[in-house]
Scaffold this motif. Structure first.
Motif, PDB file in Angstrom:
ATOM      1  N   VAL A 109      61.156  51.992  60.883  1.00  0.00           N
ATOM      2  CA  VAL A 109      61.566  53.046  59.954  1.00  0.00           C
ATOM      3  C   VAL A 109      61.937  54.293  60.736  1.00  0.00           C
ATOM      4  O   VAL A 109      61.562  54.445  61.908  1.00  0.00           O
ATOM      5  CB  VAL A 109      60.447  53.386  58.949  1.00  0.00           C
ATOM      6  CG1 VAL A 109      60.118  52.182  58.080  1.00  0.00           C
ATOM      7  CG2 VAL A 109      59.200  53.880  59.677  1.00  0.00           C
ATOM      8  N   LYS A 110      62.678  55.195  60.107  1.00  0.00           N
ATOM      9  CA  LYS A 110      63.078  56.436  60.781  1.00  0.00           C
ATOM     10  C   LYS A 110      61.858  57.303  61.051  1.00  0.00           C
ATOM     11  O   LYS A 110      61.654  57.791  62.159  1.00  0.00           O
ATOM     12  CB  LYS A 110      64.088  57.200  59.920  1.00  0.00           C
ATOM     13  CG  LYS A 110      64.496  58.530  60.539  1.00  0.00           C
ATOM     14  CD  LYS A 110      65.311  59.354  59.574  1.00  0.00           C
ATOM     15  CE  LYS A 110      65.559  60.753  60.160  1.00  0.00           C
ATOM     16  NZ  LYS A 110      66.224  61.645  59.185  1.00  0.00           N
ATOM     17  N   TYR A 125      48.575  49.870  54.432  1.00  0.00           N
ATOM     18  CA  TYR A 125      49.572  48.970  55.025  1.00  0.00           C
ATOM     19  C   TYR A 125      49.508  49.000  56.551  1.00  0.00           C
ATOM     20  O   TYR A 125      49.567  47.956  57.211  1.00  0.00           O
ATOM     21  CB  TYR A 125      50.976  49.339  54.546  1.00  0.00           C
ATOM     22  CG  TYR A 125      51.229  48.951  53.109  1.00  0.00           C
ATOM     23  CD1 TYR A 125      51.257  47.621  52.719  1.00  0.00           C
ATOM     24  CD2 TYR A 125      51.434  49.929  52.131  1.00  0.00           C
ATOM     25  CE1 TYR A 125      51.478  47.262  51.393  1.00  0.00           C
ATOM     26  CE2 TYR A 125      51.652  49.575  50.808  1.00  0.00           C
ATOM     27  CZ  TYR A 125      51.674  48.241  50.447  1.00  0.00           C
ATOM     28  OH  TYR A 125      51.887  47.895  49.136  1.00  0.00           O
ATOM     29  N   MET A 126      49.393  50.205  57.113  1.00  0.00           N
ATOM     30  CA  MET A 126      49.416  50.335  58.564  1.00  0.00           C
ATOM     31  C   MET A 126      48.139  49.830  59.234  1.00  0.00           C
ATOM     32  O   MET A 126      48.184  49.257  60.327  1.00  0.00           O
ATOM     33  CB  MET A 126      49.665  51.805  58.944  1.00  0.00           C
ATOM     34  CG  MET A 126      51.036  52.327  58.561  1.00  0.00           C
ATOM     35  SD  MET A 126      51.280  54.073  59.001  1.00  0.00           S
ATOM     36  CE  MET A 126      51.138  53.979  60.793  1.00  0.00           C
ATOM     37  N   GLN A 127      47.002  50.038  58.582  1.00  0.00           N
ATOM     38  CA  GLN A 127      45.717  49.707  59.203  1.00  0.00           C
ATOM     39  C   GLN A 127      45.190  48.327  58.819  1.00  0.00           C
ATOM     40  O   GLN A 127      44.407  47.739  59.576  1.00  0.00           O
ATOM     41  CB  GLN A 127      44.676  50.770  58.826  1.00  0.00           C
ATOM     42  CG  GLN A 127      45.031  52.175  59.284  1.00  0.00           C
ATOM     43  CD  GLN A 127      44.100  53.225  58.708  1.00  0.00           C
ATOM     44  OE1 GLN A 127      42.950  52.950  58.370  1.00  0.00           O
ATOM     45  NE2 GLN A 127      44.586  54.461  58.582  1.00  0.00           N
ATOM     46  N   LYS A 128      45.586  47.840  57.665  1.00  0.00           N
ATOM     47  CA  LYS A 128      45.008  46.584  57.165  1.00  0.00           C
ATOM     48  C   LYS A 128      46.032  45.452  57.045  1.00  0.00           C
ATOM     49  O   LYS A 128      45.911  44.414  57.696  1.00  0.00           O
ATOM     50  CB  LYS A 128      44.356  46.827  55.790  1.00  0.00           C
ATOM     51  CG  LYS A 128      43.280  47.890  55.786  1.00  0.00           C
ATOM     52  CD  LYS A 128      42.065  47.491  56.615  1.00  0.00           C
ATOM     53  CE  LYS A 128      40.981  48.565  56.526  1.00  0.00           C
ATOM     54  NZ  LYS A 128      39.810  48.221  57.381  1.00  0.00           N
ATOM     55  N   ILE A 138      56.983  50.185  63.653  1.00  0.00           N
ATOM     56  CA  ILE A 138      57.519  51.236  64.517  1.00  0.00           C
ATOM     57  C   ILE A 138      58.110  52.349  63.664  1.00  0.00           C
ATOM     58  O   ILE A 138      58.909  52.096  62.765  1.00  0.00           O
ATOM     59  CB  ILE A 138      58.616  50.685  65.454  1.00  0.00           C
ATOM     60  CG1 ILE A 138      58.048  49.583  66.362  1.00  0.00           C
ATOM     61  CG2 ILE A 138      59.217  51.810  66.300  1.00  0.00           C
ATOM     62  CD1 ILE A 138      59.113  48.889  67.205  1.00  0.00           C
ATOM     63  N   SER A 139      57.696  53.582  63.938  1.00  0.00           N
ATOM     64  CA  SER A 139      58.294  54.767  63.325  1.00  0.00           C
ATOM     65  C   SER A 139      58.980  55.541  64.444  1.00  0.00           C
ATOM     66  O   SER A 139      58.321  56.127  65.306  1.00  0.00           O
ATOM     67  CB  SER A 139      57.219  55.627  62.647  1.00  0.00           C
ATOM     68  OG  SER A 139      57.794  56.808  62.122  1.00  0.00           O
ATOM     69  N   ASP A 145      54.325  53.180  67.709  1.00  0.00           N
ATOM     70  CA  ASP A 145      54.508  51.738  67.838  1.00  0.00           C
ATOM     71  C   ASP A 145      53.128  51.104  67.794  1.00  0.00           C
ATOM     72  O   ASP A 145      52.265  51.413  68.622  1.00  0.00           O
ATOM     73  CB  ASP A 145      55.202  51.398  69.154  1.00  0.00           C
ATOM     74  CG  ASP A 145      55.586  49.922  69.267  1.00  0.00           C
ATOM     75  OD1 ASP A 145      54.972  49.090  68.580  1.00  0.00           O
ATOM     76  OD2 ASP A 145      56.491  49.607  70.068  1.00  0.00           O
ATOM     77  N   SER A 146      52.903  50.248  66.809  1.00  0.00           N
ATOM     78  CA  SER A 146      51.568  49.674  66.630  1.00  0.00           C
ATOM     79  C   SER A 146      51.112  48.825  67.812  1.00  0.00           C
ATOM     80  O   SER A 146      49.928  48.516  67.932  1.00  0.00           O
ATOM     81  CB  SER A 146      51.519  48.834  65.346  1.00  0.00           C
ATOM     82  OG  SER A 146      52.450  47.752  65.418  1.00  0.00           O
ATOM     83  N   LEU A 147      52.044  48.442  68.716  1.00  0.00           N
ATOM     84  CA  LEU A 147      51.638  47.696  69.906  1.00  0.00           C
ATOM     85  C   LEU A 147      50.855  48.570  70.872  1.00  0.00           C
ATOM     86  O   LEU A 147      49.998  48.075  71.611  1.00  0.00           O
ATOM     87  CB  LEU A 147      52.876  47.138  70.635  1.00  0.00           C
ATOM     88  CG  LEU A 147      53.512  45.860  70.095  1.00  0.00           C
ATOM     89  CD1 LEU A 147      54.645  45.418  71.008  1.00  0.00           C
ATOM     90  CD2 LEU A 147      52.486  44.740  69.969  1.00  0.00           C
ATOM     91  N   THR A 148      51.131  49.855  70.864  1.00  0.00           N
ATOM     92  CA  THR A 148      50.508  50.749  71.844  1.00  0.00           C
ATOM     93  C   THR A 148      49.745  51.907  71.222  1.00  0.00           C
ATOM     94  O   THR A 148      49.070  52.653  71.935  1.00  0.00           O
ATOM     95  CB  THR A 148      51.592  51.336  72.770  1.00  0.00           C
ATOM     96  OG1 THR A 148      52.585  52.008  71.968  1.00  0.00           O
ATOM     97  CG2 THR A 148      52.271  50.230  73.563  1.00  0.00           C
ATOM     98  N   ALA A 149      49.855  52.098  69.902  1.00  0.00           N
ATOM     99  CA  ALA A 149      49.222  53.248  69.253  1.00  0.00           C
ATOM    100  C   ALA A 149      48.201  52.794  68.215  1.00  0.00           C
ATOM    101  O   ALA A 149      48.239  51.666  67.725  1.00  0.00           O
ATOM    102  CB  ALA A 149      50.276  54.134  68.606  1.00  0.00           C
ATOM    103  N   ASP A 150      47.293  53.699  67.880  1.00  0.00           N
ATOM    104  CA  ASP A 150      46.238  53.430  66.906  1.00  0.00           C
ATOM    105  C   ASP A 150      46.658  53.978  65.545  1.00  0.00           C
ATOM    106  O   ASP A 150      46.858  55.193  65.400  1.00  0.00           O
ATOM    107  CB  ASP A 150      44.942  54.100  67.356  1.00  0.00           C
ATOM    108  CG  ASP A 150      43.793  53.867  66.376  1.00  0.00           C
ATOM    109  OD1 ASP A 150      43.954  53.045  65.443  1.00  0.00           O
ATOM    110  OD2 ASP A 150      42.741  54.508  66.548  1.00  0.00           O
TER     111      ASP A 150
END
Length: 214
Positions: A109-110, A125-128, A138-139, A145-150
Motif C-alpha cells: 500500500v502507499k 490485520y497487521m498483527q494477527k 509493505i507500506s 515491511d513486516s519482514l523486518t519491522a514489528d
C-alpha cells in the motif's frame, strides 16, 4: 561404482589434474512473492490532494514493486469512494479472500492511511491475520515491511492512532457543516425526494415538482 571412481581418480592424477569430491551446490533463486497492490480513496479524499489520486497511487506502487527483486505483481485492488474507517469494502474483501487462499502472499500500500483508518481493525490485520496466513505487508511511504519491522511497534501504533483520529475529526467537521446548512434551510443531501426538484436559480433550495404535485 567404487572401482570406476578410483579409476577416474587415478586417471586424473596421471594427467596432473585434481578431482573434486565436494558436491556442487546450486544457489536457489530468490523466492518471488505473489504481490497485490491495494489502493483506496474516500469521498472525503476526492479532490482534496491533487497528488493523491488513484492513478498516482497505482503508478507509485507499480514502480516500487517492479524494482524489488523478490516481488512479482499478481493483482491490483481498487476501492474508490470508500471510507477507511470500515473494512467492509468490496475490493478489500476480495483481497482478504485471495490472501487466505494463497493466491497472493504480499500486500503493498502507499501508506497506512490508504489501508485503513480504524486503529483497532488495522492492528488486528497487521498483527494477527496477516502473520497467521504468512502474508507479507509493505507500506511504502511509512518505510514499513513486516519482514523486518514489528507491527506492534510504538511508531506504527501511533501512526494508526493518528489516522483513526483524523478520520473521526473529518467526520465531525462534515456533520457540523451539514447541521449548519440544515439550520439555514440549505438542502445538501443529493437528489431530492419524490415530489420536489431543485430550484433552477439556487440549487441549495427545493421547490415543489409541478408535474407530479397532483
Amino acid at each position: 561404482m567404487a572401482r570406476k571412481s578410483r579409476q577416474a581418480t587415478q586417471q586424473a592424477v596421471a594427467l596432473g589434474t585434481q578431482v573434486s569430491t565436494t558436491p556442487t551446490i546450486k544457489e536457489s533463486p530468490t523466492p518471488k512473492y505473489k504481490t497485490a497492490i491495494y489502493t483506496r480513496l474516500s469521498v472525503y479524499d476526492l479532490g482534496r490532494d491533487k497528488s493523491d489520486t488513484m492513478e498516482n497511487q497505482i503508478e507509485l506502487l507499480q514502480h516500487f514493486v517492479s524494482h524489488q527483486s523478490d516481488l512479482t505483481l499478481s493483482e491490483i485492488y481498487i476501492d474508490n469512494g470508500y471510507t477507511g474507517t470500515t473494512f467492509a469494502r468490496p475490493e478489500f474483501q476480495r483481497l482478504l479472500d485471495d490472501a487466505k487462499t494463497g493466491r497472493i502472499n504480499c500486500i503493498v500500500v502507499k501508506d497506512l492511511s490508504r489501508f485503513g483508518r480504524n486503529y483497532l481493525e488495522t492492528g488486528y490485520y497487521m498483527q494477527k491475520l496477516f502473520p497467521l496466513h504468512n502474508v507479507r505487508f509493505i507500506s511504502v511511504n511509512d518505510g514499513y515491511d513486516s519482514l523486518t519491522a514489528d507491527p506492534d511497534s510504538m511508531a506504527i501504533s501511533m501512526k494508526n492512532i493518528v489516522n483513526d483520529y483524523y478520520s473521526k475529526d473529518i467526520s465531525r467537521k462534515v456533520s457540523s457543516s451539514f447541521d449548519l446548512k440544515r439550520s439555514q434551510g440549505v438542502y445538501s443531501w443529493g437528489h431530492p425526494v419524490y415530489g420536489y426538484v431543485r430550484n433552477k436559480e439556487d440549487a441549495s433550495k427545493l421547490e415543489i415538482d409541478e408535474e407530479v404535485s397532483p
